[in-house]
Design a protein around this motif. Structure first.
Motif, PDB file in Angstrom:
ATOM      1  N   GLN A  17       0.817  -1.212   0.000  1.00 31.77           N
ATOM      2  CA  GLN A  17       0.000   0.000   0.000  1.00 31.77           C
ATOM      3  C   GLN A  17       0.853   1.266   0.000  1.00 31.77           C
ATOM      4  OE1 GLN A  17      -2.817  -0.119   3.290  1.00 31.77           O
ATOM      5  NE2 GLN A  17      -4.418  -0.850   1.913  1.00 31.77           N
ATOM      6  N   ALA A  18       1.985   1.186   0.636  1.00 35.34           N
ATOM      7  CA  ALA A  18       2.844   2.367   0.799  1.00 35.34           C
ATOM      8  C   ALA A  18       3.807   2.577  -0.358  1.00 35.34           C
ATOM      9  CB  ALA A  18       3.628   2.258   2.109  1.00 35.34           C
ATOM     10  N   HIS A  19       3.678   1.824  -1.437  1.00 37.42           N
ATOM     11  CA  HIS A  19       4.677   1.869  -2.500  1.00 37.42           C
ATOM     12  C   HIS A  19       4.973   3.291  -3.009  1.00 37.42           C
ATOM     13  CE1 HIS A  19       7.158   0.326  -5.738  1.00 37.42           C
ATOM     14  NE2 HIS A  19       6.482   1.094  -6.568  1.00 37.42           N
ATOM     15  N   PRO A  20       3.968   4.101  -3.365  1.00 35.65           N
ATOM     16  CA  PRO A  20       4.286   5.464  -3.839  1.00 35.65           C
ATOM     17  C   PRO A  20       4.979   6.306  -2.772  1.00 35.65           C
ATOM     18  CG  PRO A  20       2.014   4.875  -4.373  1.00 35.65           C
ATOM     19  CD  PRO A  20       2.519   3.839  -3.425  1.00 35.65           C
ATOM     20  N   ASP A  21       4.540   6.144  -1.522  1.00 36.79           N
ATOM     21  CA  ASP A  21       5.160   6.906  -0.433  1.00 36.79           C
ATOM     22  C   ASP A  21       6.608   6.480  -0.205  1.00 36.79           C
ATOM     23  OD1 ASP A  21       3.014   8.653   0.699  1.00 36.79           O
ATOM     24  OD2 ASP A  21       1.987   6.736   0.885  1.00 36.79           O
ATOM     25  N   LEU A  22       6.873   5.198  -0.352  1.00 40.64           N
ATOM     26  CA  LEU A  22       8.247   4.715  -0.165  1.00 40.64           C
ATOM     27  C   LEU A  22       9.168   5.222  -1.273  1.00 40.64           C
ATOM     28  CD1 LEU A  22       7.426   1.097   1.025  1.00 40.64           C
ATOM     29  CD2 LEU A  22       8.557   2.890   2.367  1.00 40.64           C
ATOM     30  N   CYS A  23       8.659   5.259  -2.490  1.00 39.78           N
ATOM     31  CA  CYS A  23       9.462   5.827  -3.584  1.00 39.78           C
ATOM     32  C   CYS A  23       9.767   7.301  -3.314  1.00 39.78           C
ATOM     33  CB  CYS A  23       8.732   5.664  -4.915  1.00 39.78           C
ATOM     34  SG  CYS A  23       8.609   3.951  -5.494  1.00 39.78           S
ATOM     35  N   ALA A  24       8.736   8.037  -2.845  1.00 44.53           N
ATOM     36  CA  ALA A  24       8.946   9.460  -2.536  1.00 44.53           C
ATOM     37  C   ALA A  24       9.951   9.627  -1.389  1.00 44.53           C
ATOM     38  CB  ALA A  24       7.607  10.105  -2.169  1.00 44.53           C
ATOM     39  N   ALA A  25       9.837   8.763  -0.371  1.00 47.44           N
ATOM     40  CA  ALA A  25      10.771   8.845   0.760  1.00 47.44           C
ATOM     41  C   ALA A  25      12.198   8.564   0.305  1.00 47.44           C
ATOM     42  CB  ALA A  25      10.353   7.852   1.842  1.00 47.44           C
ATOM     43  N   LEU A  26      12.376   7.566  -0.544  1.00 47.95           N
ATOM     44  CA  LEU A  26      13.718   7.245  -1.039  1.00 47.95           C
ATOM     45  C   LEU A  26      14.289   8.378  -1.882  1.00 47.95           C
ATOM     46  CD1 LEU A  26      13.160   3.484  -1.815  1.00 47.95           C
ATOM     47  CD2 LEU A  26      15.010   4.398  -0.400  1.00 47.95           C
ATOM     48  N   ASP A  27      13.456   8.970  -2.735  1.00 48.11           N
ATOM     49  CA  ASP A  27      13.928  10.106  -3.531  1.00 48.11           C
ATOM     50  C   ASP A  27      14.419  11.231  -2.620  1.00 48.11           C
ATOM     51  OD1 ASP A  27      13.487   9.079  -6.108  1.00 48.11           O
ATOM     52  OD2 ASP A  27      11.377   9.641  -6.071  1.00 48.11           O
ATOM     53  N   HIS A  28      13.680  11.485  -1.556  1.00 50.72           N
ATOM     54  CA  HIS A  28      14.049  12.562  -0.635  1.00 50.72           C
ATOM     55  C   HIS A  28      15.322  12.220   0.137  1.00 50.72           C
ATOM     56  CE1 HIS A  28      13.646  15.863   2.186  1.00 50.72           C
ATOM     57  NE2 HIS A  28      13.675  15.002   3.195  1.00 50.72           N
ATOM     58  N   LEU A  29      15.455  10.974   0.566  1.00 49.74           N
ATOM     59  CA  LEU A  29      16.576  10.590   1.417  1.00 49.74           C
ATOM     60  C   LEU A  29      17.893  10.421   0.678  1.00 49.74           C
ATOM     61  CD1 LEU A  29      14.821   8.016   3.777  1.00 49.74           C
ATOM     62  CD2 LEU A  29      15.595  10.319   4.363  1.00 49.74           C
ATOM     63  N   MET A  30      17.863  10.462  -0.643  1.00 44.79           N
ATOM     64  CA  MET A  30      19.115  10.339  -1.385  1.00 44.79           C
ATOM     65  C   MET A  30      20.116  11.432  -1.005  1.00 44.79           C
ATOM     66  SD  MET A  30      19.179   7.662  -3.240  1.00 44.79           S
ATOM     67  CE  MET A  30      17.929   6.400  -3.530  1.00 44.79           C
ATOM     68  N   ASN A  31      19.610  12.557  -0.531  1.00 47.46           N
ATOM     69  CA  ASN A  31      20.486  13.669  -0.142  1.00 47.46           C
ATOM     70  C   ASN A  31      20.856  13.644   1.336  1.00 47.46           C
ATOM     71  OD1 ASN A  31      20.371  14.797  -2.780  1.00 47.46           O
ATOM     72  ND2 ASN A  31      18.366  15.670  -2.301  1.00 47.46           N
ATOM     73  N   ASP A  32      20.387  12.609   2.055  1.00 47.02           N
ATOM     74  CA  ASP A  32      20.652  12.546   3.484  1.00 47.02           C
ATOM     75  C   ASP A  32      22.115  12.146   3.724  1.00 47.02           C
ATOM     76  OD1 ASP A  32      19.067  12.174   6.316  1.00 47.02           O
ATOM     77  OD2 ASP A  32      20.795  10.836   6.144  1.00 47.02           O
TER      78      ASP A  32
END
Length: 389
Positions: free
Chosen positions: A77-92
């Motif tokens: 269910q969280a697939h789109p949210d997980l993709c968005a989270a990963l995109d954001h965390l690439m700069n972490d």
């Protein structure tokens, strides 16, 4: 929080969708604009990523428990949210993307998201290469993905690297994980004896219950697969039934489904197609609970083979078409242990012989285009797996 969300539903700002809520794209864009204006977009993205990182961490930690199937559903269910989270965390700078990608990739590999798993793992690993358990886990996950995409040599190299890193870190779970990946690589490239030796050596390192560790349980499953591949069917069946009983006692679904897969194969090789069909159906019921499209594809292939062996040529052809649709949906060619290729060839030959080439092509096309109806017919009154996207 619940009252505020209910108020937004009443005002039609968000819409209820089962256990989740959705918002129109136009409203999302409007909200995003205001977040930018207020300088709060980055803060909200941080909170969003942290929340879904925790969702995956919990799912990973509960992989062996009775909530396994529920956690697979949450990840799906969280697939789109997980993709968005990963995109954001690439700069972490702390490498959170490596940890998140390494934890979610196994779930995604099972459920038809191999391309996304590889994409995010490779992106994260380009940015963060600090040695340690987090890096080792991500490299292990990449090895699983590459193996399932038909690249055994790179997968084996990653397994060897992970084994060395696990030894340096004195990490027994990572060592078992590396042994599982390397033994699975040998198994899928036609070297079951080497695979068996590797898995059993890893299991012998510590005499513990198999259910204390996901990687230990996966290594135990390898020992069943290898005995089937070696043709030691009595031994394979005995191990499989003991493992099946242990999984049923704990309501563990992923391993149990693959044990049913092995029991189905063994029954086919022993000319017991009706029994093979029952085990294939049990496998499919388990894979349906997990949303595991890779496993569904394998199970449908076995069900087609059992139908062909029972002289049900049209049913076998329809199931073969459905199986091919599922294989395309997970993004790689048909996979499985090497002996499964011979099973598929025999299925096609017997189905064609039973009903003729033209009828075979028509039935196969029907199965490919109407997967839900084909599986409903094959599985009986239970709700069939969702059609592939």
């Amino acid at each position: 929080m619940a009252d505020a969300l209910s108020g937004l539903v009443v005002k039609c700002v968000v819409q209820r969708d089962g256990d989740r809520h959705r918002m129109l794209d136009s409203l999302k864009e409007y909200g995003r604009m205001w977040l930018e204006e207020l300088g709060e977009r980055e803060q909200l993205a941080d909170r969003h990523a942290a929340y879904f990182h925790e969702v995956v961490r919990q799912a990973d930690e509960r992989w062996l428990g009775p909530e396994q199937a529920r956690e697979y559903g949450r990840i799906a269910q969280a697939h789109p949210d997980l993709c968005a989270a990963l995109d954001h965390l690439m700069n972490d700078p702390d490498g959170a993307a490596v940890d998140l990608a390494g934890r979610v990739a196994f779930f995604w590999s099972c459920c038809g998201h191999l391309h996304e798993a590889r994409h995010y793992l490779e992106r994260a690993l380009l940015e963060h290469r600090e040695p340690g358990p987090v890096l080792t886990r991500a490299l292990w996950a990449l090895g699983i993905v590459r193996l399932l995409q038909g690249e055994p040599e790179p997968a084996a190299q990653l397994a060897v690297h992970c084994a060395r890193a696990a030894e340096e870190d004195e990490d027994p779970e990572a060592a078992l994980g590396a042994a599982y990946l390397l033994s699975l690589t040998y198994l899928m490239t036609g070297r079951p004896l080497v695979a068996q030796s590797l898995a059993e050596s890893a299991l012998a390192e510590a005499a513990e219950d198999d259910f204390v560790s996901p990687s230990r349980l996966r290594c135990r499953l390898i020992t069943v697969f290898t005995r089937t591949a070696l043709g030691v069917y009595d031994e394979a069946e005995g191990l499989a039934r003991r493992l099946l009983a242990a999984c049923e006692q704990r309501d563990e679904v992923w391993t149990r489904s693959y044990v049913e897969y092995q029991l189905s194969l063994i029954a086919l090789f022993r000319d017991r197609p009706a029994e093979a069909a029952e085990h294939a159906r049990a496998m499919l019921r388990g894979k349906r609970r997990l949303g595991d499209r890779f496993g569904i594809a394998l199970g449908v292939d076995l069900l087609a083979a059992a139908a062909a062996e029972q002289g049900e040529g049209e049913q076998a052809a329809r199931l073969s078409g459905t199986g091919q649709t599922y294989w395309r949906s997970v993004g790689h060619p048909q996979r499985g242990t090497p002996e499964l290729a011979a099973v598929r060839e025999r299925t096609d030959l017997r189905a064609r012989t039973a009903i003729g080439d033209h009828a075979y092509r028509v039935a196969r096309q029907r199965g490919a285009s109407d997967t839900r109806a084909t599986l409903a017919l094959a599985l009986g009154p239970a709700e069939p797996p969702a059609p592939p996207e």
